[in-house]
Write a protein that holds these residues in place. Structure first.
Motif, short mmCIF file in Angstrom:
data_model
loop_
_atom_site.label_atom_id
_atom_site.label_comp_id
_atom_site.label_asym_id
_atom_site.label_seq_id
_atom_site.Cartn_x
_atom_site.Cartn_y
_atom_site.Cartn_z
N CYS A 266 0.85 -1.18 0.00
CA CYS A 266 0.00 0.00 0.00
C CYS A 266 0.89 1.24 0.00
CB CYS A 266 -0.94 0.02 1.21
SG CYS A 266 -0.13 0.33 2.80
N ALA A 267 0.29 2.38 -0.25
CA ALA A 267 0.99 3.65 -0.17
C ALA A 267 0.17 4.60 0.69
CB ALA A 267 1.21 4.24 -1.56
N ILE A 268 0.86 5.43 1.48
CA ILE A 268 0.18 6.39 2.33
C ILE A 268 0.63 7.80 1.94
CG2 ILE A 268 -0.20 7.18 4.69
CD1 ILE A 268 0.25 4.32 5.63
N THR A 269 -0.32 8.66 1.65
CA THR A 269 -0.05 10.01 1.16
C THR A 269 0.24 10.96 2.32
OG1 THR A 269 -2.33 10.82 1.25
CG2 THR A 269 -1.70 9.50 -0.67
N PRO A 270 0.70 12.18 2.00
CA PRO A 270 1.01 13.14 3.07
C PRO A 270 -0.15 13.45 4.02
CG PRO A 270 2.04 13.86 1.05
CD PRO A 270 1.18 12.67 0.69
N ASN A 271 -1.39 13.32 3.55
CA ASN A 271 -2.52 13.59 4.45
C ASN A 271 -3.10 12.31 5.06
OD1 ASN A 271 -3.87 12.46 2.31
ND2 ASN A 271 -5.38 14.11 2.08
N GLY A 272 -2.41 11.17 4.83
CA GLY A 272 -2.83 9.92 5.47
C GLY A 272 -3.74 9.05 4.67
N ASP A 273 -4.04 9.43 3.42
CA ASP A 273 -4.87 8.57 2.57
C ASP A 273 -4.10 7.30 2.19
OD1 ASP A 273 -7.06 10.23 2.61
OD2 ASP A 273 -6.51 11.29 0.76
N ILE A 274 -4.83 6.19 2.08
CA ILE A 274 -4.22 4.90 1.75
C ILE A 274 -4.60 4.54 0.32
CG2 ILE A 274 -4.01 2.47 2.39
CD1 ILE A 274 -5.16 3.31 5.17
N TYR A 275 -3.59 4.17 -0.48
CA TYR A 275 -3.80 3.80 -1.88
C TYR A 275 -3.18 2.43 -2.13
CZ TYR A 275 -5.83 8.18 -3.43
OH TYR A 275 -6.68 9.22 -3.63
N PRO A 276 -3.60 1.76 -3.22
CA PRO A 276 -3.03 0.43 -3.54
C PRO A 276 -1.52 0.47 -3.73
CG PRO A 276 -5.03 0.81 -4.79
CD PRO A 276 -4.70 2.11 -4.13
N CYS A 277 -1.00 1.56 -4.27
CA CYS A 277 0.45 1.73 -4.47
C CYS A 277 0.70 3.20 -4.77
CB CYS A 277 0.96 0.83 -5.61
SG CYS A 277 0.38 1.33 -7.25
N HIS A 278 1.95 3.56 -4.87
CA HIS A 278 2.30 4.96 -5.13
C HIS A 278 1.85 5.39 -6.52
CE1 HIS A 278 5.50 2.25 -6.26
NE2 HIS A 278 6.08 3.17 -7.01
N ARG A 279 1.97 4.50 -7.51
CA ARG A 279 1.56 4.86 -8.87
C ARG A 279 0.04 5.05 -8.95
NH1 ARG A 279 5.14 4.47 -13.13
NH2 ARG A 279 7.18 3.62 -12.61
N ALA A 280 -0.69 4.19 -8.26
CA ALA A 280 -2.15 4.32 -8.27
C ALA A 280 -2.57 5.68 -7.75
CB ALA A 280 -2.78 3.21 -7.45
N TYR A 281 -1.87 6.19 -6.74
CA TYR A 281 -2.22 7.50 -6.20
C TYR A 281 -1.99 8.62 -7.22
CZ TYR A 281 -1.80 11.88 -3.63
OH TYR A 281 -1.94 13.18 -3.23
N PHE A 282 -0.81 8.62 -7.83
CA PHE A 282 -0.49 9.70 -8.76
C PHE A 282 -1.22 9.55 -10.09
CE2 PHE A 282 3.28 9.84 -5.93
CZ PHE A 282 3.16 11.17 -5.52
N TYR A 283 -1.54 8.32 -10.46
CA TYR A 283 -2.24 8.09 -11.73
C TYR A 283 -3.76 8.28 -11.59
CZ TYR A 283 1.76 5.89 -14.14
OH TYR A 283 2.95 5.63 -14.75
N THR A 284 -4.33 7.65 -10.56
CA THR A 284 -5.79 7.56 -10.47
C THR A 284 -6.24 7.83 -9.03
OG1 THR A 284 -5.49 5.18 -10.21
CG2 THR A 284 -6.11 5.97 -12.39
N PRO A 285 -6.37 9.09 -8.65
CA PRO A 285 -6.76 9.42 -7.27
C PRO A 285 -8.07 8.79 -6.82
CG PRO A 285 -5.98 11.38 -8.44
CD PRO A 285 -6.10 10.28 -9.46
N GLY A 286 -8.90 8.35 -7.77
CA GLY A 286 -10.17 7.75 -7.40
C GLY A 286 -10.04 6.37 -6.80
N LEU A 287 -8.85 5.78 -6.80
CA LEU A 287 -8.64 4.43 -6.27
C LEU A 287 -8.26 4.43 -4.80
CD1 LEU A 287 -6.75 2.72 -9.25
CD2 LEU A 287 -9.14 2.45 -8.58
N LYS A 288 -8.66 5.44 -4.08
CA LYS A 288 -8.36 5.54 -2.66
C LYS A 288 -8.98 4.39 -1.88
CE LYS A 288 -9.42 8.59 1.26
NZ LYS A 288 -10.00 9.91 1.65
N LEU A 289 -8.19 3.78 -0.99
CA LEU A 289 -8.66 2.65 -0.19
C LEU A 289 -9.20 3.07 1.18
CD1 LEU A 289 -5.78 0.06 -0.78
CD2 LEU A 289 -8.03 0.11 -1.88
N GLY A 290 -8.65 4.17 1.71
CA GLY A 290 -9.07 4.59 3.05
C GLY A 290 -8.16 5.67 3.56
N ASN A 291 -8.08 5.81 4.89
CA ASN A 291 -7.24 6.81 5.53
C ASN A 291 -6.78 6.26 6.87
OD1 ASN A 291 -6.89 9.31 7.43
ND2 ASN A 291 -6.76 10.14 5.35
N VAL A 292 -5.53 6.55 7.24
CA VAL A 292 -4.98 5.97 8.46
C VAL A 292 -5.70 6.46 9.71
CG1 VAL A 292 -2.69 5.58 7.48
CG2 VAL A 292 -3.18 7.77 8.58
#
Length: 389
Positions: A266-292
């Motif tokens: 998984c990848a965690i963004t500066p505001n704590g959002d959880i994504y499947p991976c770092h590329r998924a976050y930068f490519y497709t912000p709609g694929l957010k899994l949750g937040n820490v």
């Protein structure tokens, strides 16, 4: 799916970057002034620890990522110590890696590396740099358009000296280089350049959004062949398998499995959002899994990645199910970005990796003939000559 824990996390400490690499997949995000706070980093540690305890995981891997993560070094250091203390309470082993562009070097960074090494007994630093100055300065420039080759090579040599002074293996440093259409012909020169700087763990990757024709692919394989021939002669000259073991980092990494995004990764963004991976976050912000902070995972999105089977991959009307090429680098996030379909692959990428796989097969045969010719014995300290030439 609910019993598959996250064991590897890309911690995106900032989306800010001091470079403006022309092929960067982070696009506009790299200019954002978003920095992870220590509270968010701390909550990220708690989230992964709780996840590990829930599933009986005894090892966690963290990758410090950005932007340029060293722009947020203070939070990185505080997170490291908090994570080490927290994991120690629960007997969880830790490994860390850092991905940096190599433009930042100071005493605080050196002190952190030393603390890291003394605590974990290993260091893993990937420097994203493309090669000889002509190549580096073509695509990897500063925010105001200035070249970066001089500062990066200088910092690599500073790291080398620091590692030697503190008896840390310099094999802990590896380079990650992007080959583009207009730099293909310099790949072999870049390989030798990195070797001259003392780096042995070298990898070359391709930009996913660039079109290569047959001539480009042919030039790419020719450059890899030049590297292979160079290493082959090194093996003969040294009477050792070690040069091949290091070269294997370029031609190896063969894995027929689809990536671990949203599964163990998984990848965690500066505001704590959880994504499947770092590329998924930068490519497709709609694929957010949750937040820490919420601790809630969207299993509907996660299920998209779990259900993605290699047997269902395709290119237009061509099925990938019977392809035997384990060199294929299937990136679900890239597929989704390009086609809005995780299972649809790029024909251009397919052609490149098929050509590379053919090269890998022939290269391995050549080296294995050499090993057999000299009665290579892996138990004999990686030496394959029974007598000096």
């Amino acid at each position: 799916m609910e019993t598959t824990p996250f064991s590897l996390c890309y911690l995106i400490l900032t989306e800010d970057c001091n470079l403006r690499c022309k092929y960067c997949y982070e696009n506009a995000n790299r200019c954002k002034n978003n920095y992870m706070s220590f509270d968010t980093a701390k909550k990220s540690a708690d989230f992964l620890i709780d996840n590990a305890l829930k599933h009986g995981i005894k090892k966690l891997r963290w990758t410090f990522f950005g932007g340029e993560p060293l722009l947020n070094l203070d939070v990185m250091i505080r997170f490291f110590h908090y994570m080490v203390d927290k994991a120690g309470e629960h007997n969880i082993d830790l490994t860390f890696s850092l991905i940096t562009n190599g433009t930042i070097h100071n005493k605080k960074y050196e002190q952190f590396i030393l603390e890291w090494y003394k605590t974990i007994k290993s260091v893993d630093i990937q420097i994203s740099t493309d090669g000889i100055p002509q190549v580096q300065d073509k695509n990897r420039i500063t925010a105001n358009g200035k070249p970066t080759s001089g500062i990066v090579s200088e910092n690599i040599l500073k790291l080398k000296m620091f590692f030697e002074q503190n008896q840390i293996s310099f094999n802990s440093i590896n380079t990650h280089s992007v080959i583009t259409k207009d730099t293909i012909s310099k790949t072999f020169l870049s390989y030798k350049y990195f070797r001259s700087l003392g780096i042995n763990n070298i990898s070359f990757v391709l930009p996913r959004d660039e079109y290569w024709d047959e001539n480009d692919i042919s030039n790419y394989i020719e450059q890899l062949s030049l590297i292979a021939d160079f290493v082959y002669e090194e093996c003969i000259s040294a009477g050792s398998l070690i040069p091949y073991e290091e070269f294997h980092h370029i031609i190896g990494g063969l894995n027929k499995n689809i990536c671990e995004a949203a599964k163990s990764l998984c990848a965690i963004t500066p505001n704590g959002d959880i994504y499947p991976c770092h590329r998924a976050y930068f490519y497709t912000p709609g694929l957010k899994l949750g937040n820490v902070f919420d601790g809630i995972i969207d299993n509907n999105i996660r299920k998209l990645f779990f259900d993605a089977s290699r047997n269902d991959m395709h290119m237009d009307n061509i099925s990938c199910s019977k392809c035997e090429n384990p060199e294929c680098k299937i990136c679900l996030a890239s597929n989704f970005k390009q086609y809005n379909d995780m299972l649809k692959c790029s024909p251009v990428s397919c052609a490149i990796y098929k050509a590379k796989w053919d090269f890998v097969i022939e290269t391995k045969k050549k080296f294995y003939r050499l090993f057999n010719q000299h009665k290579y014995n892996k138990c004999n300290e990686m030496m394959f000559f029974t007598a000096a030439n």
